[in-house]
Design an enzyme around this catalytic site. Structure first.
Site, PDB file in Angstrom:
ATOM      1  CG  HIS A 179      -4.905  23.728 -12.703  1.00  0.00           C
ATOM      2  ND1 HIS A 179      -3.445  23.867 -13.121  1.00  0.00           N
ATOM      3  CD2 HIS A 179      -4.659  24.106 -11.544  1.00  0.00           C
ATOM      4  CE1 HIS A 179      -2.776  24.551 -12.304  1.00  0.00           C
ATOM      5  NE2 HIS A 179      -3.307  24.738 -11.067  1.00  0.00           N
ATOM      6  CG  ASP A 217       1.916  32.888 -13.058  1.00  0.00           C
ATOM      7  OD1 ASP A 217       1.630  33.257 -12.107  1.00  0.00           O
ATOM      8  OD2 ASP A 217       2.401  31.772 -13.199  1.00  0.00           O
ATOM      9  NE  ARG A 246       1.468  34.529  -5.260  1.00  0.00           N
ATOM     10  CZ  ARG A 246       0.749  33.439  -6.064  1.00  0.00           C
ATOM     11  NH1 ARG A 246       0.724  33.314  -7.203  1.00  0.00           N
ATOM     12  NH2 ARG A 246      -0.022  32.678  -5.181  1.00  0.00           N
ATOM     13  CB  SER A 251      -1.246  32.496 -10.324  1.00  0.00           C
ATOM     14  OG  SER A 251      -0.409  31.363 -10.663  1.00  0.00           O
ATOM     15  CE  LYS A 299      -0.016  29.449 -14.131  1.00  0.00           C
ATOM     16  NZ  LYS A 299       0.829  28.976 -13.247  1.00  0.00           N
TER      17      LYS A 299
END
Ligand code: URA
Length: 429
Positions: free
Chosen positions: A83, A162, A169, A184, A188
Protein backbone atom coordinates in the site's frame (compact mmCIF):
# COMPACT_ATOMS: atom_id res chain seq x y z
CA UNK A 1 -29.89 11.72 26.49
CA UNK A 2 -29.16 9.54 23.48
CA UNK A 3 -26.31 7.06 23.47
CA UNK A 4 -24.51 8.61 20.52
CA UNK A 5 -24.52 11.99 22.21
CA UNK A 6 -22.88 10.35 25.25
CA UNK A 7 -20.19 8.76 23.07
CA UNK A 8 -19.42 12.11 21.42
CA UNK A 9 -19.26 13.87 24.81
CA UNK A 10 -17.05 11.08 26.21
CA UNK A 11 -14.49 11.54 23.47
CA UNK A 12 -14.81 15.34 23.50
CA UNK A 13 -13.88 15.29 27.19
CA UNK A 14 -10.72 13.34 26.53
CA UNK A 15 -11.76 9.81 27.54
CA UNK A 16 -10.80 6.68 25.67
CA UNK A 17 -13.45 4.96 23.56
CA UNK A 18 -13.62 1.27 24.42
CA UNK A 19 -14.44 -1.46 21.89
CA UNK A 20 -18.17 -1.41 22.78
CA UNK A 21 -18.47 2.32 22.07
CA UNK A 22 -16.39 2.04 18.89
CA UNK A 23 -18.53 -0.88 17.67
CA UNK A 24 -21.73 1.06 18.39
CA UNK A 25 -20.42 4.07 16.47
CA UNK A 26 -19.32 2.13 13.38
CA UNK A 27 -22.43 -0.08 13.31
CA UNK A 28 -24.68 3.00 13.64
CA UNK A 29 -22.90 4.79 10.81
CA UNK A 30 -23.33 1.79 8.51
CA UNK A 31 -26.98 1.02 9.36
CA UNK A 32 -27.86 4.71 9.05
CA UNK A 33 -29.07 5.12 12.64
CA UNK A 34 -26.29 7.64 13.34
CA UNK A 35 -26.81 10.69 11.14
CA UNK A 36 -23.91 12.40 9.37
CA UNK A 37 -23.90 15.36 11.77
CA UNK A 38 -23.31 13.14 14.81
CA UNK A 39 -20.73 11.00 13.01
CA UNK A 40 -18.92 14.16 11.92
CA UNK A 41 -18.94 15.57 15.45
CA UNK A 42 -17.37 12.38 16.78
CA UNK A 43 -14.79 12.33 13.98
CA UNK A 44 -13.82 15.90 14.88
CA UNK A 45 -13.50 14.94 18.55
CA UNK A 46 -11.25 12.04 17.47
CA UNK A 47 -9.06 14.38 15.42
CA UNK A 48 -8.78 16.99 18.19
CA UNK A 49 -8.19 14.50 21.02
CA UNK A 50 -6.29 11.93 18.93
CA UNK A 51 -6.80 8.17 18.99
CA UNK A 52 -4.83 5.96 21.38
CA UNK A 53 -3.29 2.71 20.14
CA UNK A 54 -6.15 0.73 21.71
CA UNK A 55 -8.74 2.98 20.04
CA UNK A 56 -6.97 2.64 16.68
CA UNK A 57 -7.13 -1.16 16.86
CA UNK A 58 -10.74 -1.10 18.13
CA UNK A 59 -11.76 1.16 15.23
CA UNK A 60 -10.03 -1.11 12.71
CA UNK A 61 -11.80 -4.16 14.18
CA UNK A 62 -15.17 -2.46 14.02
CA UNK A 63 -14.53 -1.36 10.43
CA UNK A 64 -13.50 -4.86 9.31
CA UNK A 65 -16.65 -6.25 10.95
CA UNK A 66 -18.81 -3.71 9.10
CA UNK A 67 -18.81 -5.78 5.89
CA UNK A 68 -17.74 -8.98 4.20
CA UNK A 69 -14.24 -10.36 4.45
CA UNK A 70 -12.55 -12.28 1.69
CA UNK A 71 -11.12 -15.68 2.49
CA UNK A 72 -8.17 -16.48 0.24
CA UNK A 73 -7.06 -19.54 2.24
CA UNK A 74 -8.12 -21.86 -0.62
CA UNK A 75 -4.93 -20.74 -2.35
CA UNK A 76 -2.84 -22.24 0.46
CA UNK A 77 -0.23 -19.57 -0.18
CA UNK A 78 0.32 -16.15 1.37
CA UNK A 79 -1.12 -13.35 -0.74
CA UNK A 80 1.19 -10.33 -0.67
CA UNK A 81 0.15 -6.73 -1.11
CA UNK A 82 1.63 -3.28 -0.88
CA UNK A 83 0.00 0.00 0.00
CA UNK A 84 1.28 3.45 -0.86
CA UNK A 85 0.11 6.40 1.19
CA UNK A 86 -0.24 8.35 -2.06
CA UNK A 87 2.32 10.00 -4.29
CA UNK A 88 2.75 11.77 -7.61
CA UNK A 89 4.03 9.58 -10.44
CA UNK A 90 3.84 6.51 -8.20
CA UNK A 91 3.61 3.67 -10.70
CA UNK A 92 5.43 1.20 -8.44
CA UNK A 93 2.53 -1.29 -8.25
CA UNK A 94 2.61 -1.66 -12.04
CA UNK A 95 6.23 -2.85 -11.83
CA UNK A 96 6.01 -4.64 -8.52
CA UNK A 97 2.95 -6.83 -9.13
CA UNK A 98 4.34 -8.78 -12.14
CA UNK A 99 7.87 -8.66 -10.68
CA UNK A 100 6.86 -10.39 -7.44
CA UNK A 101 4.79 -12.94 -9.39
CA UNK A 102 7.69 -13.58 -11.77
CA UNK A 103 9.79 -14.43 -8.70
CA UNK A 104 7.28 -17.14 -7.73
CA UNK A 105 5.26 -15.37 -5.02
CA UNK A 106 1.58 -14.33 -5.13
CA UNK A 107 0.65 -10.64 -5.40
CA UNK A 108 -3.04 -9.77 -5.01
CA UNK A 109 -4.35 -6.29 -4.58
CA UNK A 110 -7.66 -4.52 -4.24
CA UNK A 111 -6.97 -0.99 -5.23
CA UNK A 112 -8.61 2.43 -5.34
CA UNK A 113 -9.00 5.24 -7.81
CA UNK A 114 -7.09 8.49 -7.71
CA UNK A 115 -8.51 11.63 -6.16
CA UNK A 116 -6.90 15.06 -5.93
CA UNK A 117 -3.30 15.50 -7.01
CA UNK A 118 -2.30 11.82 -6.76
CA UNK A 119 -3.22 9.11 -9.26
CA UNK A 120 -4.79 5.73 -8.62
CA UNK A 121 -3.56 2.34 -9.80
CA UNK A 122 -6.96 1.38 -11.23
CA UNK A 123 -7.02 4.45 -13.49
CA UNK A 124 -3.53 3.57 -14.70
CA UNK A 125 -4.50 -0.02 -15.48
CA UNK A 126 -7.68 1.08 -17.23
CA UNK A 127 -5.59 3.21 -19.60
CA UNK A 128 -4.66 -0.14 -21.18
CA UNK A 129 -7.51 -0.85 -23.65
CA UNK A 130 -9.78 -3.65 -22.42
CA UNK A 131 -8.14 -4.07 -18.98
CA UNK A 132 -10.87 -5.23 -16.57
CA UNK A 133 -10.52 -4.12 -12.96
CA UNK A 134 -13.93 -5.42 -11.83
CA UNK A 135 -13.48 -9.15 -11.35
CA UNK A 136 -15.87 -11.41 -9.45
CA UNK A 137 -14.29 -12.86 -6.33
CA UNK A 138 -13.97 -16.36 -7.82
CA UNK A 139 -12.15 -15.02 -10.85
CA UNK A 140 -9.79 -12.99 -8.64
CA UNK A 141 -8.90 -16.17 -6.77
CA UNK A 142 -8.50 -18.27 -9.93
CA UNK A 143 -6.27 -15.64 -11.51
CA UNK A 144 -4.04 -15.57 -8.42
CA UNK A 145 -3.80 -19.36 -8.61
CA UNK A 146 -3.06 -19.34 -12.33
CA UNK A 147 -0.58 -16.50 -12.79
CA UNK A 148 0.20 -15.27 -9.26
CA UNK A 149 -0.95 -11.71 -9.87
CA UNK A 150 -4.25 -9.80 -9.89
CA UNK A 151 -5.07 -6.16 -9.20
CA UNK A 152 -8.78 -5.35 -9.02
CA UNK A 153 -11.18 -2.72 -7.72
CA UNK A 154 -12.34 -3.09 -4.19
CA UNK A 155 -15.71 -4.76 -3.75
CA UNK A 156 -18.42 -2.49 -2.33
CA UNK A 157 -19.21 -5.17 0.19
CA UNK A 158 -15.83 -4.91 1.96
CA UNK A 159 -15.54 -2.31 4.74
CA UNK A 160 -18.65 -0.25 3.91
CA UNK A 161 -17.83 1.82 7.02
CA UNK A 162 -14.73 3.19 5.32
CA UNK A 163 -16.64 4.49 2.30
CA UNK A 164 -19.10 6.35 4.52
CA UNK A 165 -16.54 7.63 7.01
CA UNK A 166 -14.00 8.61 4.35
CA UNK A 167 -16.61 10.63 2.46
CA UNK A 168 -17.50 12.45 5.69
CA UNK A 169 -13.85 13.01 6.64
CA UNK A 170 -13.15 14.41 3.20
CA UNK A 171 -15.69 17.24 3.65
CA UNK A 172 -15.30 17.90 7.39
CA UNK A 173 -11.51 18.45 7.60
CA UNK A 174 -11.10 15.22 9.58
CA UNK A 175 -8.83 13.17 7.31
CA UNK A 176 -5.61 14.02 9.14
CA UNK A 177 -5.49 11.77 12.18
CA UNK A 178 -3.04 8.88 12.12
CA UNK A 179 -5.34 6.45 13.95
CA UNK A 180 -8.19 7.16 11.53
CA UNK A 181 -5.85 6.81 8.55
CA UNK A 182 -4.26 3.59 9.83
CA UNK A 183 -7.67 2.03 10.58
CA UNK A 184 -8.92 3.04 7.13
CA UNK A 185 -5.90 1.58 5.30
CA UNK A 186 -5.52 -1.60 7.33
CA UNK A 187 -9.21 -2.51 7.63
CA UNK A 188 -9.32 -2.73 3.83
CA UNK A 189 -6.17 -4.86 3.72
CA UNK A 190 -7.47 -7.25 6.37
CA UNK A 191 -10.95 -7.53 4.81
CA UNK A 192 -9.53 -8.23 1.36
CA UNK A 193 -7.71 -11.30 2.64
CA UNK A 194 -4.14 -10.00 2.38
CA UNK A 195 -1.62 -12.17 4.26
CA UNK A 196 1.22 -9.63 4.52
CA UNK A 197 1.70 -6.02 3.47
CA UNK A 198 4.52 -3.65 2.71
CA UNK A 199 3.45 -0.13 3.48
CA UNK A 200 5.19 2.55 1.40
CA UNK A 201 4.81 5.79 3.35
CA UNK A 202 5.52 8.73 1.06
CA UNK A 203 7.25 11.59 2.85
CA UNK A 204 7.63 15.14 1.60
CA UNK A 205 5.97 18.16 0.01
CA UNK A 206 3.89 16.07 -2.42
CA UNK A 207 2.59 13.71 0.30
CA UNK A 208 0.26 14.24 3.23
CA UNK A 209 3.04 12.95 5.52
CA UNK A 210 5.63 15.76 5.63
CA UNK A 211 8.34 14.29 7.89
CA UNK A 212 9.82 10.99 8.99
CA UNK A 213 8.59 11.23 12.57
CA UNK A 214 5.01 11.39 11.36
CA UNK A 215 5.67 8.56 8.87
CA UNK A 216 6.97 6.36 11.68
CA UNK A 217 3.87 6.98 13.80
CA UNK A 218 1.54 6.07 10.95
CA UNK A 219 3.57 2.97 10.17
CA UNK A 220 3.65 1.93 13.83
CA UNK A 221 -0.14 2.13 14.05
CA UNK A 222 -0.58 0.12 10.85
CA UNK A 223 1.76 -2.53 12.24
CA UNK A 224 -0.24 -2.64 15.49
CA UNK A 225 -3.42 -3.35 13.53
CA UNK A 226 -1.55 -5.92 11.44
CA UNK A 227 -0.39 -7.66 14.64
CA UNK A 228 -3.94 -7.69 16.01
CA UNK A 229 -5.03 -9.62 12.89
CA UNK A 230 -1.81 -11.68 12.52
CA UNK A 231 -0.93 -9.97 9.23
CA UNK A 232 2.75 -8.95 9.14
CA UNK A 233 3.34 -5.37 7.99
CA UNK A 234 6.77 -4.10 6.87
CA UNK A 235 7.27 -0.39 6.24
CA UNK A 236 9.42 1.64 3.90
CA UNK A 237 9.66 5.43 3.83
CA UNK A 238 10.25 6.97 0.43
CA UNK A 239 10.83 10.56 -0.70
CA UNK A 240 7.94 12.49 -2.26
CA UNK A 241 9.28 16.04 -2.56
CA UNK A 242 9.62 15.56 -6.33
CA UNK A 243 7.49 13.18 -8.44
CA UNK A 244 8.63 9.57 -8.70
CA UNK A 245 10.13 9.05 -12.15
CA UNK A 246 9.37 11.42 -15.01
CA UNK A 247 5.84 10.49 -16.13
CA UNK A 248 2.70 11.65 -14.31
CA UNK A 249 -0.60 10.58 -15.89
CA UNK A 250 -2.27 7.25 -16.42
CA UNK A 251 -1.04 5.76 -19.71
CA UNK A 252 2.17 7.80 -19.56
CA UNK A 253 2.96 6.05 -16.27
CA UNK A 254 2.18 2.60 -17.69
CA UNK A 255 4.68 3.30 -20.49
CA UNK A 256 7.30 4.30 -17.90
CA UNK A 257 6.59 1.21 -15.79
CA UNK A 258 7.13 -0.88 -18.94
CA UNK A 259 10.50 0.84 -19.43
CA UNK A 260 11.49 -0.26 -15.90
CA UNK A 261 10.21 -3.79 -16.52
CA UNK A 262 12.35 -4.02 -19.62
CA UNK A 263 15.53 -2.96 -17.83
CA UNK A 264 15.46 0.82 -18.38
CA UNK A 265 13.38 3.65 -16.92
CA UNK A 266 14.15 6.05 -14.10
CA UNK A 267 16.46 4.86 -11.31
CA UNK A 268 14.16 6.02 -8.51
CA UNK A 269 11.17 3.97 -9.74
CA UNK A 270 13.41 0.93 -10.18
CA UNK A 271 14.93 1.37 -6.71
CA UNK A 272 11.57 1.67 -4.90
CA UNK A 273 10.16 -1.32 -6.83
CA UNK A 274 13.20 -3.49 -6.08
CA UNK A 275 13.27 -2.48 -2.40
CA UNK A 276 9.60 -3.36 -1.92
CA UNK A 277 9.89 -6.54 -4.01
CA UNK A 278 12.72 -7.73 -1.75
CA UNK A 279 10.68 -6.94 1.38
CA UNK A 280 7.62 -8.77 -0.01
CA UNK A 281 9.61 -11.82 -1.07
CA UNK A 282 11.00 -12.01 2.46
CA UNK A 283 7.37 -12.08 3.72
CA UNK A 284 6.43 -14.82 1.23
CA UNK A 285 6.62 -18.59 1.59
CA UNK A 286 9.73 -18.82 -0.60
CA UNK A 287 12.03 -18.98 2.42
CA UNK A 288 14.31 -16.14 1.32
CA UNK A 289 15.65 -13.14 3.20
CA UNK A 290 15.59 -9.60 1.77
CA UNK A 291 19.10 -9.91 0.29
CA UNK A 292 18.16 -13.02 -1.67
CA UNK A 293 14.79 -11.47 -2.53
CA UNK A 294 16.56 -8.46 -4.02
CA UNK A 295 18.88 -10.68 -6.07
CA UNK A 296 15.93 -12.64 -7.45
CA UNK A 297 13.98 -9.48 -8.27
CA UNK A 298 16.98 -7.93 -10.05
CA UNK A 299 17.41 -11.10 -12.07
CA UNK A 300 13.72 -11.15 -13.08
CA UNK A 301 14.01 -7.57 -14.36
CA UNK A 302 17.27 -8.28 -16.16
CA UNK A 303 16.26 -11.49 -17.97
CA UNK A 304 12.82 -10.33 -19.14
CA UNK A 305 10.69 -12.57 -16.89
CA UNK A 306 9.06 -9.59 -15.14
CA UNK A 307 8.14 -7.98 -18.49
CA UNK A 308 6.74 -11.29 -19.77
CA UNK A 309 4.69 -11.59 -16.61
CA UNK A 310 3.32 -8.09 -17.14
CA UNK A 311 2.20 -9.06 -20.67
CA UNK A 312 0.58 -12.22 -19.40
CA UNK A 313 -1.15 -10.35 -16.59
CA UNK A 314 -2.60 -7.79 -19.04
CA UNK A 315 -3.74 -10.56 -21.37
CA UNK A 316 -5.45 -12.58 -18.63
CA UNK A 317 -7.17 -9.49 -17.22
CA UNK A 318 -8.47 -8.58 -20.69
CA UNK A 319 -6.03 -5.82 -21.61
CA UNK A 320 -4.43 -5.30 -25.00
CA UNK A 321 -0.87 -4.29 -24.27
CA UNK A 322 1.10 -3.09 -27.27
CA UNK A 323 4.16 -1.25 -26.05
CA UNK A 324 5.17 1.75 -28.12
CA UNK A 325 1.82 1.92 -29.91
CA UNK A 326 0.54 4.71 -27.75
CA UNK A 327 0.06 8.05 -29.53
CA UNK A 328 0.70 10.99 -27.28
CA UNK A 329 -1.76 13.88 -27.27
CA UNK A 330 -0.63 17.30 -28.44
CA UNK A 331 1.95 18.69 -26.03
CA UNK A 332 2.69 22.11 -24.55
CA UNK A 333 6.32 22.60 -23.56
CA UNK A 334 7.59 24.41 -20.49
CA UNK A 335 11.13 25.70 -20.94
CA UNK A 336 13.92 27.01 -18.70
CA UNK A 337 13.73 30.80 -18.17
CA UNK A 338 17.39 31.12 -17.13
CA UNK A 339 20.40 28.82 -16.82
CA UNK A 340 21.12 27.00 -13.55
CA UNK A 341 20.57 23.75 -11.71
CA UNK A 342 17.17 22.23 -11.03
CA UNK A 343 17.07 22.51 -7.21
CA UNK A 344 13.49 21.26 -6.67
CA UNK A 345 10.51 19.96 -8.61
CA UNK A 346 7.42 20.40 -6.46
CA UNK A 347 5.51 17.11 -6.61
CA UNK A 348 2.29 18.73 -5.44
CA UNK A 349 2.37 21.30 -8.26
CA UNK A 350 3.21 18.64 -10.88
CA UNK A 351 0.34 16.50 -9.57
CA UNK A 352 -2.02 19.46 -9.81
CA UNK A 353 -0.83 20.21 -13.36
CA UNK A 354 -1.49 16.58 -14.36
CA UNK A 355 -4.94 16.82 -12.77
CA UNK A 356 -5.69 20.05 -14.72
CA UNK A 357 -4.50 18.35 -17.94
CA UNK A 358 -7.31 15.79 -17.43
CA UNK A 359 -5.31 12.93 -15.86
CA UNK A 360 -6.87 13.30 -12.40
CA UNK A 361 -10.19 13.92 -10.68
CA UNK A 362 -11.46 16.85 -8.66
CA UNK A 363 -14.48 14.93 -7.39
CA UNK A 364 -15.15 11.19 -7.25
CA UNK A 365 -17.57 11.40 -10.18
CA UNK A 366 -15.11 13.03 -12.63
CA UNK A 367 -13.87 10.98 -15.60
CA UNK A 368 -10.12 10.79 -16.21
CA UNK A 369 -8.38 11.12 -19.54
CA UNK A 370 -6.12 8.06 -19.94
CA UNK A 371 -3.67 9.83 -22.25
CA UNK A 372 -3.33 13.17 -20.43
CA UNK A 373 -0.49 14.13 -18.11
CA UNK A 374 2.98 15.53 -17.70
CA UNK A 375 6.42 14.23 -18.65
CA UNK A 376 9.40 15.81 -16.94
CA UNK A 377 12.46 16.41 -19.11
CA UNK A 378 14.55 17.81 -16.24
CA UNK A 379 14.87 16.34 -12.76
CA UNK A 380 16.43 17.52 -9.50
CA UNK A 381 20.18 18.00 -9.73
CA UNK A 382 20.27 18.48 -13.50
CA UNK A 383 22.14 21.44 -14.99
CA UNK A 384 20.04 23.34 -17.55
CA UNK A 385 20.64 26.16 -20.02
CA UNK A 386 18.17 28.94 -20.81
CA UNK A 387 15.58 27.62 -23.27
CA UNK A 388 16.09 23.93 -22.40
CA UNK A 389 12.99 21.79 -22.00
CA UNK A 390 11.78 21.34 -18.41
CA UNK A 391 8.58 19.39 -19.02
CA UNK A 392 5.74 18.77 -21.48
CA UNK A 393 2.03 18.78 -20.67
CA UNK A 394 -0.20 16.50 -22.77
CA UNK A 395 -3.89 17.33 -22.92
CA UNK A 396 -6.82 16.96 -25.27
CA UNK A 397 -7.46 20.67 -25.83
CA UNK A 398 -5.41 23.85 -25.91
CA UNK A 399 -7.25 25.41 -22.97
CA UNK A 400 -6.28 22.54 -20.65
CA UNK A 401 -2.72 22.56 -21.98
CA UNK A 402 -2.34 26.26 -21.20
CA UNK A 403 -3.94 26.04 -17.76
CA UNK A 404 -1.84 23.00 -16.83
CA UNK A 405 1.36 24.65 -18.11
CA UNK A 406 0.61 27.70 -15.92
CA UNK A 407 0.43 25.39 -12.86
CA UNK A 408 3.50 23.42 -13.94
CA UNK A 409 5.99 26.24 -14.63
CA UNK A 410 6.34 27.38 -10.97
CA UNK A 411 6.92 23.76 -9.90
CA UNK A 412 10.58 24.12 -10.89
CA UNK A 413 13.05 25.91 -8.60
CA UNK A 414 16.35 26.80 -10.22
CA UNK A 415 19.55 27.58 -8.29
CA UNK A 416 23.08 28.72 -9.14
CA UNK A 417 24.68 25.73 -7.44
CA UNK A 418 24.07 22.01 -7.79
CA UNK A 419 21.76 20.78 -4.99
CA UNK A 420 22.51 17.76 -2.86
CA UNK A 421 20.32 14.96 -4.22
CA UNK A 422 19.14 12.65 -1.44
CA UNK A 423 18.24 8.96 -1.72
CA UNK A 424 14.67 7.96 -2.64
CA UNK A 425 14.48 5.29 0.06
CA UNK A 426 14.63 7.19 3.36
CA UNK A 427 14.40 4.24 5.73
CA UNK A 428 12.51 1.09 6.55
CA UNK A 429 11.52 -1.08 9.45
N1 URA B 1 -5.83 6.36 2.46
C1 URA B 1 -6.84 5.62 2.95
O1 URA B 1 -7.15 4.54 2.45
N2 URA B 1 -7.49 6.09 4.04
C2 URA B 1 -7.19 7.26 4.64
O2 URA B 1 -7.83 7.62 5.62
C3 URA B 1 -6.15 8.04 4.09
C4 URA B 1 -5.47 7.55 3.01
Amino acid sequence: MDVVNDIIAWKRDGHELDAARMDAFVAGVVDGSIPAYQASALLMAMVLRGLSDAETVALARAMVASGKTLDLSALRRPVLDKHSSGGVGDKVTLVLAPLVAACGAVFGKMSGRGLGHTGGTLDKLESIPGFRVRLPQGEFLRQLERIGVAVVSQSDRLVPADRILYALRDVTATVEEDGLIAASIMSKKVASGTSAVVLDVKVGRGAFVKDLEHARDLARRCRLIGEAFSRPVSCVYTAMDAPLGRAVGNRLEVEEAWDVLTGGGPDDVREVALTIAAMLLALSDLGVDEGEGRRRAEAALADGRAAQHFERWCYVQGGTWKPGEFHRLAGREVRVPEAGFVAAVDAFAVGRAAQVSGAGRRTVDDAVDPAAGVVLAAVVGQEVAAGDLLATVYARDAGRRERAAAVLAPAFTLADEAPVVGPVVLGRE
